[in-house]
Structure formats: C-alpha cells, structure tokens
Design a protein around this motif. Structure first.
Motif: not given
Length: 394
Positions: A258-271, A367-379
C-alpha cells in the motif's frame, strides 16, 4: 552600474565621495560611456534611488535591469571588502571572458568574482557565467537576495533557481542590504522539490570575515529527527503525495504494498540527499525494492544498485536536482549514504569496500498506527547509535 568612462578615457566611479551638488555639475559638464560596449550612458541622480549610470541602449553583456536592492547590496559588499583591506574592484570588466562581476576580488593569491543576485535569471545564464569564471581560474561566489527564501519553522521553501546557489560548502549564502546581514542556509536535507529541512546562520556584514564564504557553518542544534518524524507522518497521512505520483503507486502496488504503508527503512535523512528533487521516501522505496529482489546473503555491489538507480532516473521516476556549483559531489554519494544507513539498521551487511549483503527483509507496517509507531522507533534507533548523517562517506 557605478562605473563609467569619461570622454577623455578616465574612469568615473560613483562610489567615490560625491555630493549631490557635485553630481549635478558632473552631469551637466561631462559625457559618460560604458566601459564594456563604449555606448553612451546616463547619470541618474534621484532622491529615492541610488545614483547610478544607466544605458540608453542595451549593453552587450547587460542581461537585467539593476534594482535598488542590487545597487545597494553591491555597494555595501564592496565597501566591506575595502574596510577589510581586501583588494576589490566594483564592476571590473574582464575582457577575456566578457564578464563584469559585481565585485572582483584579489585575496591571498586567488581571484574571486562576487555576484549578488536579486532577480531571477535563466539557469543557462547562471551556468554560463559560472563556467566562464572557473575556466579563467576565478572563484565564483554567488549570493542571493534574502527575499528568495521563505521559512516555515525548521523547514524552508526554495525554488529551483535558489538551489542553483547551493555551493561546494553545502550551503546557500544570502544577503539582505536593509539589515546588512549575510545569512547561510546549511545542512540541507530536502523533503520534496521545493521544501527542505535546514539550519539558518546569520552574521552582521561588518563582523564577518571573507573566509566565511569558503567554510561550512557548524551545526547548531539537533532538531532534525523531531522535524523528520513529523514530516514522515505527513507523508503517510497525506493522500496528495500519492494522487500526484501515479508511477510510485503503480510500482508499489505491483510489489503488493500500500503506497502509504511504505517500508520503515524508506524516508531516512541523508547528508547528500540534496541531489534529489524526488521525496526521500519515494526514491529510497525504489532502491529497497531492488534490494529485496536480491536473495539474502548474496553479495551485490554498489555499482549494481547504482545502475538500477540510473534506470529510474532515465525513466523520470527519480529526478536529480541541478547544482552547478556542487563540483565535489555527485548524486551517487546519497546512494552510498543510504547503504551505510541500512548497514547501521542491520538490514545490510558490508562485506567489502563497495559490496554488501542483505541479511533480513524490510519492515512493512500493516496499518497506519503501526507505521507511525515503527517510524518513531527506527529514528530512535538511529539517534541512539549517534549516527551522524553529515559525516563524509567513502
């Protein structure tokens, strides 16, 4: 312009200490000519605008009408350099390259062309001027009027024209003649074609050294990760990103995502992600898809993945930003940054200088809740490892 030729060949500079009365006498008794095209110019003496020379017909190298802000900024920069005991000439014509920088500088056995840009010019002209200076062994220093930047908290809006000024010190210099301040927008990590995270450093012109134009500003705060978490949440929750990028939706749907449920490892800040106009979560998802097609523990090279990135670029799925002043970097640096970040997150293992192995699969939220929580944990994991995304990579 401030400099013209008199009929006898002498140079007349309006940056000398002329009174208004003297200028009126000068205009009544002298004829003035452009030092470049030798056509007649008029001495303009006004109460609202600075005194200056203006062409009666277009000059051979004039490309834009000078605004009050440009005249004012050019004068202030020239006077600042003179007060710093740095050899400088305003509007010096360089016949071998047929250009006339706002301020020409000789300092510590090097030549510099200081260009203060207030109005928008074609990118082709910007590149042409820059290349002419470089080929003549003159270091170009481009400053942009501060009106070309809009700030929204920790984020900044920059046009494609403003990005042209991003230089090899990874910053964009701005100048405001009203406040007599030089500002540097630095440590930029774009979120889209026009929006970027960054830090803003302002220095009063009278307290600044010329060397500031040739060194990267220091980081001032660590607000990046809070800002990034907020933006990643917006990426997931905003349908606009997916309505306007049908190619991304098609590719991820084909991968049963699902487009909005892209992997947690995508969208990482890089120099080095300043090279991309494409949002980070998009181009990094594409690269993850390529890596997921490689069997675990099978060695692959950086060059293999780089070739796939070039394919996405040729297909207009990833868009590269035009950065003519960035001569010491390349968009491939961002890809290497990303691979190192995935090593830090234990998705990849580095087995050679430029070879890697995938040791696990990506993290796909359900799901979206899991996506937002997982993004925070990864960061948080990235922060806990004190990973510095601005560190130079081999």
């Amino acid at each position: 312009m401030f400099v013209a030729l008199l009929k006898n060949g002498e140079t007349c500079s309006l940056l000398d200490d002329w009174t208004v009365e003297q200028l009126h006498v000068l205009r009544a008794t002298q004829s003035f000519f452009c030092p470049v095209c030798f056509r007649r110019v008029q001495l303009k003496i006004g109460k609202k605008r600075m005194s200056h020379f203006a062409h009666e017909t277009k000059c051979t190298i004039e490309t834009e009408r000078e605004t009050f802000a440009h005249l004012q900024g050019k004068q202030q920069l020239y006077e600042w350099l003179m007060n710093e005991n740095i050899e400088a000439e305003v509007e010096k014509y360089l016949p071998h390259i047929q250009q006339r920088p706002d301020v020409f500088v000789r300092h510590e056995k090097k030549m510099y062309a200081v260009e203060y840009q207030c109005s928008v010019i074609p990118s082709s002209l910007f590149v042409k001027r820059t290349n002419a200076y470089v080929n003549a062994h003159i270091v170009p220093i481009w400053l942009l009027h501060s009106s070309h930047m809009r700030r929204f908290g920790l984020f900044f809006q920059l046009s494609s024209f403003s990005w042209l000024f991003f230089n090899c010190y990874e910053m964009i210099p701005f100048y405001c003649p009203q406040r007599r301040e030089v500002s540097f927008l630095h440590h930029l990590i774009p979120l889209s074609k026009t929006i970027t995270y960054g830090e803003w450093t302002t220095i009063p012109l009278d307290t600044m050294s010329f060397s500031f134009f040739q060194q990267a500003p220091q980081r001032k705060h660590d607000a990046l990760f809070d800002a990034w978490q907020m933006k990643k949440k917006q990426w997931r929750l905003s349908p606009l990103y997916y309505r306007t990028n049908r190619a991304f939706c098609r590719i991820v749907y084909e991968a049963h995502m699902t487009p909005s449920l892209f992997p947690h490892e995508a969208g990482i800040p890089l120099r080095h992600s300043y090279w991309f106009e494409t949002p980070p979560f998009v181009w990094q998802t594409y690269m993850l898809l390529e890596m997921m097609n490689i069997p675990p523990h099978l060695t692959f090279s950086f060059h293999q993945l780089y070739e796939r990135m070039q394919y996405f670029i040729r297909q207009n799925l990833i868009h590269i930003r035009r950065l003519p002043l960035m001569t010491k970097s390349h968009y491939s640096y961002a890809l290497m940054d990303y691979l190192h970040a995935l090593v830090s997150l234990r998705l990849l293992k580095k087995v050679g200088k430029s070879t890697f192995q995938r040791i696990r699969s990506w993290s796909l939220p359900h799901n979206m809740e899991e996506a937002i929580r997982g993004d925070e944990q990864l960061l948080r994991r990235i922060v806990s490892k004190k990973e510095d995304f601005f560190t130079k990579r081999e």
